[in-house]
Write a protein that holds these residues in place. Structure first.
Motif, PDB file in Angstrom:
ATOM      1  N   ARG A 108      -5.675  25.868   0.883  1.00 40.13           N
ATOM      2  CA  ARG A 108      -4.386  26.200   1.493  1.00 40.13           C
ATOM      3  C   ARG A 108      -3.419  26.613   0.393  1.00 40.13           C
ATOM      4  O   ARG A 108      -3.428  26.045  -0.699  1.00 40.13           O
ATOM      5  N   LEU A 109      -2.569  27.580   0.707  1.00 39.13           N
ATOM      6  CA  LEU A 109      -1.651  28.149  -0.284  1.00 39.13           C
ATOM      7  C   LEU A 109      -0.209  27.856   0.094  1.00 39.13           C
ATOM      8  O   LEU A 109       0.159  27.909   1.265  1.00 39.13           O
ATOM      9  N   ARG A 110       0.584  27.574  -0.917  1.00 41.08           N
ATOM     10  CA  ARG A 110       2.012  27.322  -0.728  1.00 41.08           C
ATOM     11  C   ARG A 110       2.733  27.794  -1.984  1.00 41.08           C
ATOM     12  O   ARG A 110       2.223  27.657  -3.089  1.00 41.08           O
ATOM     13  N   LEU A 111       3.924  28.360  -1.800  1.00 37.52           N
ATOM     14  CA  LEU A 111       4.729  28.782  -2.954  1.00 37.52           C
ATOM     15  C   LEU A 111       5.244  27.576  -3.716  1.00 37.52           C
ATOM     16  O   LEU A 111       5.572  26.543  -3.118  1.00 37.52           O
ATOM     17  N   THR A 112       5.350  27.715  -5.034  1.00 39.92           N
ATOM     18  CA  THR A 112       5.970  26.676  -5.853  1.00 39.92           C
ATOM     19  C   THR A 112       7.487  26.856  -5.807  1.00 39.92           C
ATOM     20  O   THR A 112       7.994  27.891  -5.353  1.00 39.92           O
ATOM     21  N   ASP A 113       8.194  25.864  -6.308  1.00 40.64           N
ATOM     22  CA  ASP A 113       9.651  25.992  -6.416  1.00 40.64           C
ATOM     23  C   ASP A 113      10.017  27.185  -7.303  1.00 40.64           C
ATOM     24  O   ASP A 113      10.973  27.906  -7.018  1.00 40.64           O
ATOM     25  N   ALA A 114       9.238  27.389  -8.377  1.00 37.85           N
ATOM     26  CA  ALA A 114       9.506  28.527  -9.276  1.00 37.85           C
ATOM     27  C   ALA A 114       9.386  29.850  -8.518  1.00 37.85           C
ATOM     28  O   ALA A 114      10.193  30.760  -8.719  1.00 37.85           O
ATOM     29  N   ALA A 115       8.404  29.963  -7.645  1.00 42.65           N
ATOM     30  CA  ALA A 115       8.235  31.186  -6.856  1.00 42.65           C
ATOM     31  C   ALA A 115       9.394  31.358  -5.883  1.00 42.65           C
ATOM     32  O   ALA A 115       9.914  32.466  -5.722  1.00 42.65           O
ATOM     33  N   GLN A 116       9.806  30.266  -5.250  1.00 43.94           N
ATOM     34  CA  GLN A 116      10.929  30.328  -4.305  1.00 43.94           C
ATOM     35  C   GLN A 116      12.186  30.808  -5.025  1.00 43.94           C
ATOM     36  O   GLN A 116      12.916  31.668  -4.513  1.00 43.94           O
ATOM     37  N   HIS A 117      12.424  30.271  -6.222  1.00 46.10           N
ATOM     38  CA  HIS A 117      13.604  30.671  -7.002  1.00 46.10           C
ATOM     39  C   HIS A 117      13.498  32.133  -7.438  1.00 46.10           C
ATOM     40  O   HIS A 117      14.479  32.873  -7.383  1.00 46.10           O
ATOM     41  N   ARG A 118      12.310  32.532  -7.875  1.00 44.72           N
ATOM     42  CA  ARG A 118      12.109  33.925  -8.311  1.00 44.72           C
ATOM     43  C   ARG A 118      12.376  34.888  -7.157  1.00 44.72           C
ATOM     44  O   ARG A 118      13.038  35.919  -7.330  1.00 44.72           O
ATOM     45  N   MET A 119      11.878  34.568  -5.980  1.00 47.19           N
ATOM     46  CA  MET A 119      12.059  35.441  -4.817  1.00 47.19           C
ATOM     47  C   MET A 119      13.529  35.477  -4.388  1.00 47.19           C
ATOM     48  O   MET A 119      14.052  36.543  -4.059  1.00 47.19           O
ATOM     49  N   ALA A 120      14.189  34.337  -4.411  1.00 44.92           N
ATOM     50  CA  ALA A 120      15.613  34.305  -4.057  1.00 44.92           C
ATOM     51  C   ALA A 120      16.437  35.095  -5.076  1.00 44.92           C
ATOM     52  O   ALA A 120      17.365  35.830  -4.704  1.00 44.92           O
ATOM     53  N   ASP A 121      16.092  34.978  -6.351  1.00 39.67           N
ATOM     54  CA  ASP A 121      16.774  35.721  -7.405  1.00 39.67           C
ATOM     55  C   ASP A 121      16.574  37.225  -7.218  1.00 39.67           C
ATOM     56  O   ASP A 121      17.519  38.010  -7.339  1.00 39.67           O
ATOM     57  N   TYR A 122      15.366  37.628  -6.883  1.00 44.95           N
ATOM     58  CA  TYR A 122      15.064  39.034  -6.627  1.00 44.95           C
ATOM     59  C   TYR A 122      15.909  39.551  -5.464  1.00 44.95           C
ATOM     60  O   TYR A 122      16.525  40.616  -5.552  1.00 44.95           O
ATOM     61  N   GLU A 123      15.950  38.788  -4.387  1.00 49.77           N
ATOM     62  CA  GLU A 123      16.705  39.206  -3.206  1.00 49.77           C
ATOM     63  C   GLU A 123      18.205  39.290  -3.491  1.00 49.77           C
ATOM     64  O   GLU A 123      18.892  40.185  -2.990  1.00 49.77           O
ATOM     65  N   ARG A 124      18.704  38.382  -4.319  1.00 47.94           N
ATOM     66  CA  ARG A 124      20.124  38.419  -4.693  1.00 47.94           C
ATOM     67  C   ARG A 124      20.429  39.668  -5.508  1.00 47.94           C
ATOM     68  O   ARG A 124      21.390  40.392  -5.234  1.00 47.94           O
ATOM     69  N   HIS A 125      19.596  39.954  -6.507  1.00 49.40           N
ATOM     70  CA  HIS A 125      19.785  41.159  -7.323  1.00 49.40           C
ATOM     71  C   HIS A 125      19.670  42.418  -6.470  1.00 49.40           C
ATOM     72  O   HIS A 125      20.444  43.364  -6.640  1.00 49.40           O
ATOM     73  N   ARG A 126      18.714  42.436  -5.548  1.00 49.67           N
ATOM     74  CA  ARG A 126      18.552  43.606  -4.671  1.00 49.67           C
ATOM     75  C   ARG A 126      19.806  43.831  -3.831  1.00 49.67           C
ATOM     76  O   ARG A 126      20.302  44.948  -3.725  1.00 49.67           O
ATOM     77  N   ALA A 127      20.330  42.750  -3.262  1.00 50.69           N
ATOM     78  CA  ALA A 127      21.542  42.864  -2.439  1.00 50.69           C
ATOM     79  C   ALA A 127      22.721  43.366  -3.277  1.00 50.69           C
ATOM     80  O   ALA A 127      23.499  44.209  -2.825  1.00 50.69           O
ATOM     81  N   GLU A 128      22.853  42.872  -4.503  1.00 52.78           N
ATOM     82  CA  GLU A 128      23.954  43.306  -5.372  1.00 52.78           C
ATOM     83  C   GLU A 128      23.831  44.790  -5.720  1.00 52.78           C
ATOM     84  O   GLU A 128      24.825  45.524  -5.680  1.00 52.78           O
TER      85      GLU A 128
END
Length: 152
Positions: A97-117
């Motif tokens: 079974r696969l699950r994102l790590t906290d580091a992945a969650q942060h990386r994806m949120a950071d990407y989405e924030r930069h994209r929105a900006e």
């Protein structure tokens, strides 16, 4: 003179614009974040795992339309990078079974924030009519997504 464009040319232009916008966003965002970009296949895998936590390798391969051994290779790289957790299914030890790590969650949120900006700044540079046209196109673009990839 009208600005009538044949449907197949419109489709080609739309595809080119969407691809170029995606490429520029990826390059700009990873430059802003000062990190190496992940491969597209790794990003797709992470998005699938985010949408379906605890998905099996076999199931995510089916969802992505790729071979399970390809997904296993991607999973190994993302797990080594600290972006994915792999856990054996307690009821069926053959399944992982696969699950994102906290580091992945942060990386994806950071990407989405930069994209929105980046997009907000570009939209702000458009004239009001341009912004209104983009806003008006959003529901239609969203509908195109469902026409290309209907929800299951």
């Amino acid at each position: 003179m009208g600005d009538i464009v044949p449907a197949d040319e419109t489709a080609a232009r739309l595809g080119a614009v969407v691809s170029e916008l995606h490429r520029l966003l990826r390059r700009s965002i990873n430059g802003r974040a000062n990190r190496a970009a992940l491969a597209e296949a790794q990003v797709e895998l992470m998005l699938a795992v985010r949408a379906h936590p605890d998905v099996s390798v076999k199931e995510v391969a089916r969802r992505l339309g790729t071979a399970p051994n390809t997904v296993s290779t991607l999973v190994g790289g993302l797990a080594d990078a600290g972006l994915l957790h792999r856990e054996r299914d307690p009821d069926d030890r053959r399944l992982v079974r696969l699950r994102l790590t906290d580091a992945a969650q942060h990386r994806m949120a950071d990407y989405e924030r930069h994209r929105a900006e980046l997009l907000a700044a570009a939209l702000a540079a458009l004239d009001p009519a341009g912004r209104a046209a983009v806003r008006a196109a959003l529901p239609h673009l969203t509908h195109l997504i469902t026409l290309i990839d209907p929800p299951t």
